[in-house]
Design an enzyme around this catalytic site. Structure first.
Site, mmCIF file in Angstrom:
data_model
loop_
_atom_site.group_PDB
_atom_site.id
_atom_site.type_symbol
_atom_site.label_atom_id
_atom_site.label_comp_id
_atom_site.label_asym_id
_atom_site.label_seq_id
_atom_site.Cartn_x
_atom_site.Cartn_y
_atom_site.Cartn_z
ATOM 1 N N ASP A 221 0.838 -1.211 0.000
ATOM 2 C CA ASP A 221 0.000 0.000 0.000
ATOM 3 C C ASP A 221 0.871 1.259 0.000
ATOM 4 O O ASP A 221 0.620 2.220 -0.724
ATOM 5 C CB ASP A 221 -1.008 0.000 1.161
ATOM 6 C CG ASP A 221 -0.502 -0.687 2.407
ATOM 7 O OD1 ASP A 221 0.657 -1.153 2.409
ATOM 8 O OD2 ASP A 221 -1.246 -0.749 3.401
ATOM 9 N N ASP A 249 1.433 -1.691 -13.752
ATOM 10 C CA ASP A 249 0.486 -0.921 -14.574
ATOM 11 C C ASP A 249 0.416 0.514 -14.063
ATOM 12 O O ASP A 249 0.339 1.466 -14.840
ATOM 13 C CB ASP A 249 -0.913 -1.554 -14.549
ATOM 14 C CG ASP A 249 -1.100 -2.513 -15.720
ATOM 15 O OD1 ASP A 249 -0.070 -3.002 -16.239
ATOM 16 O OD2 ASP A 249 -2.254 -2.772 -16.106
#
Ligand code: NAD
Length: 364
Positions: A221, A249
């Site tokens: 995270d 990505d």
């Protein structure tokens, strides 16, 4: 140098862009005096339509017999909208990775100065970014046991890793870090996941063999946030399959477009070189796809599979020169781009070939 290259264009824009990755390899062979022979095979939706199988035996046999594979992309809209389909294009990709033992996916986030404005991030945040991702490719939830309850109200995907799976990709990443800026960041979720605790333990063990490399561990995270806040902080990033899928990505936006990023999947045998993008149904068949990721995948093949560093640099430099001259495909064009310099797939491919050819003339 004599090499057998298998080309698997796949589906959608995979077929359009791979033409140019292959053309660049042919051009390099001619200019540098190499003997590259090419064969072609089907995979994905195209193969399901032709043979009822996303990875026909013939494709797999040719892949195993080749020295390197240039791949496009697989996927078709009909499967995206039908999660119940039993035979699916992506099964072909997962199977070939497993069969060829392609456990390490390398994704360089190469930032061309000319595209600093094409990213959604600020140029001053991006300038100087140079990241090499190592994403584990044959383990994790993608390959763990999958279940659905009989009443259809429960589903599970098992996340699992063996020690050896973590160790072998960690070694590849540490080797790369040692040869680059000697910094490695391993990304996991060790505060919550047992697989991540094993991951961290193994990476810490491998790190002891590379005392010159400064090793950092970061939760996924936090890494997702830091990547857009301060991408320059990263050099080599090592991560598991699922986290790597998402992070890379995200990182593609640093380079401006999915159409700019190449990747190499390697293991103990034939390497597999492909753009990171998919088959892009929205622009397929319209001569709009950016072929530069496929061309840069060809450059990665030259460097990683064949050790042809000079040839790889020539291709990357040609891409940089074409961008410097102002040419863009639609995905990387911005308000400042001269509309006459916004090119289609074929025209961009030809520009790169022309620049590579000129480099030979200069050398002569
Ligand atoms: P995608 O990468 O195909 O497209 C995402 C967006 O980026 C689209 O708007 C597309 O037009 C654009 N884009 C991608 N490549 C581009 C290029 N070279 N030039 C210009 N624009 C480009 O991802 P998606 O839309 O999520 O998936 C489409 C299909 O591809 C699905 O069927 C999916 O399963 C498949 N897929 C395959 C692979 C692979 O073969 N490795 C990877 C991802 C997705």
């Amino acid at each position: 140098m004599k090499k057998n290259i298998l080309v698997i264009p796949g589906d959608g824009i995979g077929q359009e862009v791979t033409t140019w990755g292959k053309a660049v390899l042919e051009q390099v062979a001619t200019q540098f005096g190499h003997d590259f022979s090419f064969d072609e095979a089907i995979m994905g939706h195209t193969a399901i339509e032709a043979m009822g199988n996303p990875l026909p035996d013939d494709t797999l046999a040719k892949a195993k017999a080749s020295d390197a594979i240039l791949f496009g992309a697989i996927g078709h809209i009909k499967y995206d909208n039908d999660p119940t389909a039993k035979i699916r294009p992506e099964q072909g990709l997962l199977k070939i990775r497993k069969e060829l033992g392609l456990y390490a996916n390398l994704r360089p986030i190469l930032l061309f100065d000319e595209l600093l404005d094409a990213s959604s991030l600020k140029p001053e945040v991006l300038r100087g970014t140079d990241i090499l991702f190592f994403r584990e490719l044959t383990g994790d939830v993608y390959f763990g046991e999958k279940k659905r309850s009989e009443d259809n109200n429960f589903a599970s995907d098992l996340m699992n890793y063996h020690r050896y799976e973590v160790e072998r990709i960690a070694i590849k990443a540490f080797e790369a870090a040692q040869a680059r800026s000697k910094r490695l960041c391993s990304v996991d979720k060790a505060n919550v996941l047992e697989t991540s605790r094993l991951w961290r333990e193994v990476v810490q063990e491998v790190a002891k063999r590379y005392p010159e490399v400064e090793t950092e561990h970061m939760f996924i995270d936090n890494a997702a946030m830091q990547l857009v806040k301060n991408p320059k902080k990263f050099d080599v990033v090592l991560t598991a399959n699922l986290f790597g899928d998402i992070l890379t990505d995200e990182a593609s936006q640093i380079a401006g477009s999915m159409g700019m990023l190449a990747s190499a999947s390697i293991g103990d045998s034939t390497g597999f070189f492909e753009p990171i993008h998919g088959s892009a149904h929205d622009i397929a068949g319209q001569n709009k796809a950016n072929p530069l990721a496929s061309i840069l995948s060809a450059a990665l093949m030259l460097e990683i599979a064949f050790g042809l560093t000079e040839e790889a640099k020539t291709v990357t430099k040609a891409v940089a020169d074409v961008l410097k001259a102002g040419y863009r495909t639609a995905d990387i064009a911005d308000a400042k781009t001269d509309s006459k310099q916004v090119l289609g797939t074929k025209e961009m491919g030809k520009q790169v070939l022309q620049v590579i050819a000129q480099k030979q003339e200069i050398a002569n």
